[in-house]
Design a protein around this motif. Structure first.
Motif, PDB file in Angstrom:
ATOM      1  N   HIS A  82       0.841  -1.207   0.000  1.00 13.81           N
ATOM      2  CA  HIS A  82       0.000   0.000   0.000  1.00 13.81           C
ATOM      3  C   HIS A  82       0.872   1.252   0.000  1.00 13.81           C
ATOM      4  CE1 HIS A  82      -2.639  -3.064   1.837  1.00 13.81           C
ATOM      5  NE2 HIS A  82      -3.549  -2.478   1.096  1.00 13.81           N
ATOM      6  N   ARG A  83       1.894   1.212   0.818  1.00  7.82           N
ATOM      7  CA  ARG A  83       2.836   2.331   0.908  1.00  7.82           C
ATOM      8  C   ARG A  83       3.465   2.602  -0.459  1.00  7.82           C
ATOM      9  NH1 ARG A  83       6.053   4.453   5.197  1.00  7.82           N
ATOM     10  NH2 ARG A  83       8.058   5.187   4.424  1.00  7.82           N
ATOM     11  N   ALA A  84       3.817   1.522  -1.178  1.00  3.74           N
ATOM     12  CA  ALA A  84       4.424   1.679  -2.507  1.00  3.74           C
ATOM     13  C   ALA A  84       3.480   2.417  -3.453  1.00  3.74           C
ATOM     14  CB  ALA A  84       4.798   0.314  -3.079  1.00  3.74           C
ATOM     15  N   ASN A  85       2.187   2.116  -3.397  1.00  6.32           N
ATOM     16  CA  ASN A  85       1.229   2.839  -4.239  1.00  6.32           C
ATOM     17  C   ASN A  85       1.147   4.306  -3.825  1.00  6.32           C
ATOM     18  OD1 ASN A  85       0.325   1.011  -6.142  1.00  6.32           O
ATOM     19  ND2 ASN A  85      -1.442   0.355  -4.951  1.00  6.32           N
ATOM     20  N   ILE A  86       1.042   4.554  -2.533  1.00 11.85           N
ATOM     21  CA  ILE A  86       0.913   5.926  -2.041  1.00 11.85           C
ATOM     22  C   ILE A  86       2.133   6.770  -2.414  1.00 11.85           C
ATOM     23  CG2 ILE A  86       0.845   7.324   0.089  1.00 11.85           C
ATOM     24  CD1 ILE A  86      -1.003   5.050   1.237  1.00 11.85           C
ATOM     25  N   LEU A  87       3.309   6.162  -2.409  1.00  9.24           N
ATOM     26  CA  LEU A  87       4.553   6.899  -2.652  1.00  9.24           C
ATOM     27  C   LEU A  87       5.138   6.675  -4.049  1.00  9.24           C
ATOM     28  CD1 LEU A  87       6.286   6.388   0.814  1.00  9.24           C
ATOM     29  CD2 LEU A  87       4.866   8.314   0.033  1.00  9.24           C
ATOM     30  N   GLU A  88       4.399   6.021  -4.936  1.00  5.68           N
ATOM     31  CA  GLU A  88       4.899   5.777  -6.297  1.00  5.68           C
ATOM     32  C   GLU A  88       5.126   7.106  -7.008  1.00  5.68           C
ATOM     33  OE1 GLU A  88       6.329   4.939  -9.566  1.00  5.68           O
ATOM     34  OE2 GLU A  88       5.879   3.124  -8.402  1.00  5.68           O
ATOM     35  N   PRO A  89       6.393   7.424  -7.373  1.00 12.83           N
ATOM     36  CA  PRO A  89       6.669   8.737  -7.967  1.00 12.83           C
ATOM     37  C   PRO A  89       6.048   8.962  -9.344  1.00 12.83           C
ATOM     38  CG  PRO A  89       8.680   7.411  -7.816  1.00 12.83           C
ATOM     39  CD  PRO A  89       7.600   6.638  -7.152  1.00 12.83           C
ATOM     40  N   ARG A  90       5.710   7.892 -10.048  1.00  8.77           N
ATOM     41  CA  ARG A  90       5.128   8.075 -11.382  1.00  8.77           C
ATOM     42  C   ARG A  90       3.667   8.498 -11.341  1.00  8.77           C
ATOM     43  NH1 ARG A  90       6.691   2.343 -13.700  1.00  8.77           N
ATOM     44  NH2 ARG A  90       6.167   1.897 -11.534  1.00  8.77           N
ATOM     45  N   PHE A  91       2.973   8.263 -10.236  1.00 12.12           N
ATOM     46  CA  PHE A  91       1.568   8.635 -10.187  1.00 12.12           C
ATOM     47  C   PHE A  91       1.414  10.147 -10.154  1.00 12.12           C
ATOM     48  CE2 PHE A  91       0.659   4.324  -8.149  1.00 12.12           C
ATOM     49  CZ  PHE A  91       0.197   3.792  -9.343  1.00 12.12           C
ATOM     50  N   ALA A  92       0.367  10.631 -10.836  1.00  4.64           N
ATOM     51  CA  ALA A  92       0.086  12.069 -10.891  1.00  4.64           C
ATOM     52  C   ALA A  92      -1.313  12.407 -10.389  1.00  4.64           C
ATOM     53  CB  ALA A  92       0.248  12.567 -12.332  1.00  4.64           C
ATOM     54  N   LYS A  93      -2.204  11.405 -10.354  1.00  6.37           N
ATOM     55  CA  LYS A  93      -3.608  11.668 -10.017  1.00  6.37           C
ATOM     56  C   LYS A  93      -4.081  10.673  -8.959  1.00  6.37           C
ATOM     57  CE  LYS A  93      -4.484  13.386 -14.658  1.00  6.37           C
ATOM     58  NZ  LYS A  93      -5.247  13.207 -15.891  1.00  6.37           N
ATOM     59  N   VAL A  94      -5.118  11.081  -8.230  1.00  2.32           N
ATOM     60  CA  VAL A  94      -5.678  10.243  -7.169  1.00  2.32           C
ATOM     61  C   VAL A  94      -7.189  10.422  -7.128  1.00  2.32           C
ATOM     62  CG1 VAL A  94      -5.442  12.006  -5.344  1.00  2.32           C
ATOM     63  CG2 VAL A  94      -5.390   9.564  -4.729  1.00  2.32           C
ATOM     64  N   GLY A  95      -7.848   9.395  -6.657  1.00  3.17           N
ATOM     65  CA  GLY A  95      -9.272   9.457  -6.352  1.00  3.17           C
ATOM     66  C   GLY A  95      -9.542   8.479  -5.226  1.00  3.17           C
ATOM     67  N   VAL A  96     -10.382   8.874  -4.291  1.00  2.00           N
ATOM     68  CA  VAL A  96     -10.726   8.011  -3.155  1.00  2.00           C
ATOM     69  C   VAL A  96     -12.247   7.931  -3.090  1.00  2.00           C
ATOM     70  CG1 VAL A  96     -10.647   7.755  -0.637  1.00  2.00           C
ATOM     71  CG2 VAL A  96      -8.634   8.582  -1.872  1.00  2.00           C
ATOM     72  N   GLY A  97     -12.737   6.720  -2.851  1.00  2.00           N
ATOM     73  CA  GLY A  97     -14.167   6.505  -2.689  1.00  2.00           C
ATOM     74  C   GLY A  97     -14.446   5.775  -1.395  1.00  2.00           C
TER      75      GLY A  97
END
Length: 193
Positions: free
Chosen positions: A160-175
């Motif tokens: 989970h931490r890897a997803n949260i801190l993945e440097p390539r990600f630019a966008k997020v959405g939470v439901g």
């Protein structure tokens, strides 16, 4: 005299099983396919005045605080990701499962769900996507078992931490979806396209 015992709520977190060697993400050169719109679509359209639920906004704020404190970019809010995440959280509750893989034909994976929502909103399939998903469940919401607790549980898990801190990600959405008994399901989605 009956003994009393205090039980902790059920708390579960899961991150997506990789299809490729990138931990907890799905990376694909996408080929268009006929998608099926999700039964549990919970739209989010800021242009129409929709706002995030307070818990959704808090999860996003905590994600961005983790990222910026480490010199990473803050993620921008993506309405399609919010709609997709809300639908998955709602479906997990309604269909009584907790998994990244939905029993709904045609929208089984996080990538399927994202593309289905994208197509439903009238957008075409991009040539490349990197999608990550974290899911979290708690059987009750209290002063102790709250967003801060859920976020910390995700940060304490390497995937989970890897997803949260993945440097390539630019966008997020939470439901977030909560039922009448106070149980709540959270889906965090991350994107680079």
């Amino acid at each position: 005299m009956p003994s009393s015992s205090v039980t902790s709520p059920t708390v579960v977190a899961a991150n997506i099983t990789p299809i490729v060697a990138v931990p907890q993400t799905v990376m694909a050169h996408v080929k268009p396919s006929a998608g099926q719109a999700g039964t549990f679509r919970v739209s989010f359209n800021p242009e129409a005045g929709d706002t995030l639920q307070p818990e959704e906004a808090e999860f996003i704020a905590r994600i961005n605080q983790e990222r910026t404190s480490r010199g990473l970019n803050a993620l921008s809010l993506d309405p399609t990701l919010v709609t997709t995440a809300r639908g998955h959280s709602h479906e997990m509750c309604a269909r009584d499962y907790f998994d990244h893989h939905s029993p709904t034909p045609g929208i089984c994976t996080p990538m399927d769900r994202y593309l289905s929502t994208l197509h439903s909103d009238g957008y075409k399939t991009p040539n490349y996507l990197l999608v990550g998903e974290n899911i979290y469940y708690c059987s009750e919401s209290t002063d102790t078992y709250n967003v801060a607790y859920g976020h910390q549980a995700l940060m304490n898990s390497p995937g989970h931490r890897a997803n949260i801190l993945e440097p390539r990600f630019a966008k997020v959405g939470v439901g977030v979806f909560r039922n009448e008994q106070g149980e709540f399901w959270v889906t965090e989605m991350f994107l680079k396209n």
